[in-house]
Design an enzyme around this catalytic site. Structure first.
Site: not given
Ligand code: ZN
Length: 167
Positions: A46, A51, A94-95, A136-137, A140
């Site tokens: 995701g 991000q 998380c990236l 989660h997304e 963000h």
């Molecule tokens: Zn994340």
């Protein structure tokens, strides 16, 4: 399509609520395609627009691709319209916070409504890993990261470990 740079926490983009998308412009289409390419390359399941430094309410998800054929989904202006009373804990990475995994408790199923890249309304129920992923997304897009789900002492401990590892 091109890869975009993934910003890392504590980049301010990750703490800023994002704007609604008012029209599916060429810019938004290109953004979504770039985000998918960037997510697959990372690799991740995701990725949200902040991000990659874009403060628009867009995220992309493919919860299956590591185990099955790619099934990308693009969410524009997503919202949760129903959530289960029961919660489940998933270990979330998380990236934008590489090397950090945080246990986060969330409703274990949600119904999400969003607009797709053709401007069509979509609605779907998600459960298990996929439910955690879309929540989660969505976080963000509201300037919330996994660390914000921790209490003060756990948060301080995790951030110290993260900072030591970045040096
Ligand atoms: Zn994340």
């Amino acid at each position: 399509m091109s890869l975009r740079e993934i910003v890392r926490w504590p980049d301010p983009s990750l703490a800023t609520p994002c704007r609604e998308v008012s029209e599916i412009s060429d810019e938004i289409i290109e953004l979504a395609q770039d985000m998918l390419e960037t997510m697959y390359a990372a690799p991740g399941r995701g990725l949200a627009a902040p991000q990659v430094g874009v403060l628009s309410r867009v995220f992309v998800v493919d919860t299956e691709w590591k185990d099955a054929a790619p099934a990308p989904k693009i969410f524009i202006n997503p919202e949760i319209v129903a959530r289960s009373a029961t919660q489940a804990v998933q270990a979330e990475g998380c990236l934008s916070i590489p090397g950090v995994t945080v246990d986060v408790a969330r409703p274990d199923s949600v119904v999400m409504r969003w607009t797709d890249l053709d401007g069509e309304p979509q609605e779907e129920a998600f459960s298990g890993f996929a439910a955690a992923c879309v929540q989660h997304e969505l976080d963000h897009l509201d300037g919330i990261v996994t660390l914000d789900h921790l209490d003060a002492s756990d948060r301080a401990r995790v951030i110290t470990a993260y900072e030591e590892q970045q040096v």
